[in-house]
Design a protein around this motif. Structure first.
Motif, PDB file in Angstrom:
ATOM      1  N   LYS A 231       2.569   1.692  -3.380  1.00 32.14           N
ATOM      2  CA  LYS A 231       1.623   2.201  -4.382  1.00 32.14           C
ATOM      3  C   LYS A 231       1.385   3.700  -4.180  1.00 32.14           C
ATOM      4  O   LYS A 231       1.377   4.476  -5.147  1.00 32.14           O
ATOM      5  CB  LYS A 231       0.297   1.440  -4.289  1.00 32.14           C
ATOM      6  CG  LYS A 231      -0.697   1.850  -5.354  1.00 32.14           C
ATOM      7  CD  LYS A 231      -1.985   1.077  -5.241  1.00 32.14           C
ATOM      8  CE  LYS A 231      -2.958   1.584  -6.301  1.00 32.14           C
ATOM      9  NZ  LYS A 231      -4.305   1.162  -6.075  1.00 32.14           N
ATOM     10  N   GLN A 232       1.211   4.135  -2.927  1.00 36.91           N
ATOM     11  CA  GLN A 232       1.024   5.562  -2.633  1.00 36.91           C
ATOM     12  C   GLN A 232       2.211   6.373  -3.134  1.00 36.91           C
ATOM     13  O   GLN A 232       2.047   7.443  -3.713  1.00 36.91           O
ATOM     14  CB  GLN A 232       0.868   5.792  -1.124  1.00 36.91           C
ATOM     15  CG  GLN A 232      -0.460   5.399  -0.564  1.00 36.91           C
ATOM     16  CD  GLN A 232      -0.477   5.558   0.964  1.00 36.91           C
ATOM     17  OE1 GLN A 232       0.515   5.922   1.587  1.00 36.91           O
ATOM     18  NE2 GLN A 232      -1.616   5.264   1.562  1.00 36.91           N
ATOM     19  N   GLU A 233       3.404   5.885  -2.881  1.00 37.38           N
ATOM     20  CA  GLU A 233       4.610   6.593  -3.305  1.00 37.38           C
ATOM     21  C   GLU A 233       4.716   6.647  -4.823  1.00 37.38           C
ATOM     22  O   GLU A 233       5.085   7.671  -5.384  1.00 37.38           O
ATOM     23  CB  GLU A 233       5.862   5.960  -2.687  1.00 37.38           C
ATOM     24  CG  GLU A 233       5.969   6.161  -1.180  1.00 37.38           C
ATOM     25  CD  GLU A 233       5.957   7.622  -0.784  1.00 37.38           C
ATOM     26  OE1 GLU A 233       6.844   8.376  -1.243  1.00 37.38           O
ATOM     27  OE2 GLU A 233       5.060   8.029  -0.022  1.00 37.38           O
ATOM     28  N   GLN A 234       4.409   5.553  -5.481  1.00 38.66           N
ATOM     29  CA  GLN A 234       4.457   5.530  -6.950  1.00 38.66           C
ATOM     30  C   GLN A 234       3.472   6.529  -7.537  1.00 38.66           C
ATOM     31  O   GLN A 234       3.779   7.192  -8.528  1.00 38.66           O
ATOM     32  CB  GLN A 234       4.169   4.116  -7.472  1.00 38.66           C
ATOM     33  CG  GLN A 234       5.346   3.186  -7.287  1.00 38.66           C
ATOM     34  CD  GLN A 234       5.036   1.747  -7.658  1.00 38.66           C
ATOM     35  OE1 GLN A 234       3.890   1.327  -7.695  1.00 38.66           O
ATOM     36  NE2 GLN A 234       6.090   0.983  -7.917  1.00 38.66           N
ATOM     37  N   GLU A 235       2.304   6.665  -6.913  1.00 33.10           N
ATOM     38  CA  GLU A 235       1.318   7.637  -7.386  1.00 33.10           C
ATOM     39  C   GLU A 235       1.823   9.073  -7.229  1.00 33.10           C
ATOM     40  O   GLU A 235       1.398   9.968  -7.954  1.00 33.10           O
ATOM     41  CB  GLU A 235      -0.007   7.448  -6.636  1.00 33.10           C
ATOM     42  CG  GLU A 235      -0.738   6.172  -7.044  1.00 33.10           C
ATOM     43  CD  GLU A 235      -1.922   5.848  -6.156  1.00 33.10           C
ATOM     44  OE1 GLU A 235      -2.177   6.580  -5.154  1.00 33.10           O
ATOM     45  OE2 GLU A 235      -2.594   4.840  -6.439  1.00 33.10           O
ATOM     46  N   GLN A 236       2.745   9.293  -6.310  1.00 29.49           N
ATOM     47  CA  GLN A 236       3.356  10.602  -6.082  1.00 29.49           C
ATOM     48  C   GLN A 236       4.642  10.778  -6.895  1.00 29.49           C
ATOM     49  O   GLN A 236       5.338  11.776  -6.741  1.00 29.49           O
ATOM     50  CB  GLN A 236       3.677  10.790  -4.591  1.00 29.49           C
ATOM     51  CG  GLN A 236       2.481  10.741  -3.678  1.00 29.49           C
ATOM     52  CD  GLN A 236       1.629  11.984  -3.825  1.00 29.49           C
ATOM     53  OE1 GLN A 236       2.145  13.072  -4.024  1.00 29.49           O
ATOM     54  NE2 GLN A 236       0.328  11.821  -3.724  1.00 29.49           N
TER      55      GLN A 236
ATOM     56  N   GLU B 296       0.843  -1.204   0.000  1.00 29.62           N
ATOM     57  CA  GLU B 296       0.000   0.000   0.000  1.00 29.62           C
ATOM     58  C   GLU B 296       0.879   1.256   0.000  1.00 29.62           C
ATOM     59  O   GLU B 296       0.618   2.198  -0.752  1.00 29.62           O
ATOM     60  CB  GLU B 296      -0.923   0.001   1.220  1.00 29.62           C
ATOM     61  CG  GLU B 296      -2.030  -1.033   1.164  1.00 29.62           C
ATOM     62  CD  GLU B 296      -2.785  -1.158   2.483  1.00 29.62           C
ATOM     63  OE1 GLU B 296      -2.624  -0.291   3.384  1.00 29.62           O
ATOM     64  OE2 GLU B 296      -3.524  -2.139   2.617  1.00 29.62           O
TER      65      GLU B 296
END
Length: 185
Positions: free
Chosen positions: A121-126, A118
Motif C-alpha cells: 500500500k505504501q508503494e502504491q501511494e508513491q 502495508e
C-alpha cells in the motif's frame, strides 16, 4: 525481520543482499578463490531467453541499510555454508520459486502480520508497485547509488548491459550523473 519463519526470512534476505532472481535461490553455492582463499557466493543458474543466455557468475553482496542508515549484518554466507538455516523446499511448489515466495508473503505471512500488504500500500501511494522482483530491483538501485557502473551491475546481476539499461532506466542516468560528478572533482 518481521518474517516469523526463518527459512522464508533467509530466502528474502538472500534475494535482497545478492540481487537474485527467485529461481536462483535453488542454484546457490559457495566457492573459494584458489589464489586468495576467499570464500564467495556463486550462482550456477544459466537463464535462457530470446536475447541469449546468461552464464554462471560470482555474486557480490550489497548490504541493506535500515531506515536509520545502519548496515544490516546478516552473516548469510556463513549461515548458508554451515546450513544453520535452510531454505524452504521450493521443489514442492508447482509454479516455481517466485510463485512460492509470492504465496508465502501474500498469504501465510500477511495473514499473520499484514506487513507485506502495508508495504504494498505504501508503494502504491508513491506510484510504485511492490512485487517479488522488487528485492532484485532494490539491489540494482543500491549498487547505482554506490556509483557502481552499469556494466558491472549488469554482470553482477547476470544480464547484459543493454538488458540492464532497459530493465532499470535509472542505471544509465545514474551512471552518467556519477561519471560527470566524478569528473568535476
Amino acid at each position: 525481520e518481521s518474517i516469523p519463519d526463518e527459512r522464508w526470512a533467509f530466502a528474502v534476505k538472500l534475494l535482497v543482499e545478492l540481487g537474485l532472481r527467485p529461481v536462483e535461490l535453488m542454484h546457490l553455492e559457495i566457492k573459494k578463490d584458489p589464489k586468495t582463499k576467499e570464500r564467495y557466493w556463486h550462482c550456477c543458474y544459466e537463464k535462457k531467453s530470446g536475447g541469449g543466455s546468461t552464464e554462471e557468475r560470482k555474486l557480490y553482496p550489497l548490504k541493506l541499510k535500515d531506515s536509520d542508515g545502519i548496515t544490516q549484518e546478516w552473516d548469510l554466507l556463513n549461515q548458508f555454508e554451515k546450513q544453520k538455516i535452510k531454505l524452504p523446499e521450493f521443489e514442492k511448489y508447482t509454479y516455481g520459486v517466485a510463485d512460492a515466495l509470492k504465496n508465502y508473503l501474500t498469504r501465510k505471512y500477511s495473514i499473520q502480520s499484514k506487513k507485506w500488504f502495508e508495504l504494498k500500500k505504501q508503494e502504491q501511494e508513491q506510484g510504485r508497485n511492490l512485487v517479488i522482483y522488487s528485492f532484485r530491483h532494490s539491489y540494482s538501485l543500491r549498487g547505482h547509488r554506490l556509483n557502481i557502473d552499469g556494466g558491472s551491475m549488469a554482470t553482477a546481476m547476470g544480464h547484459n548491459y543493454k538488458t540492464h539499461c532497459q530493465a532499470y532506466p535509472f542505471a544509465s542516468k545514474s551512471g552518467v550523473d556519477a561519471a560527470f560528478n566524478l569528473a568535476k572533482k
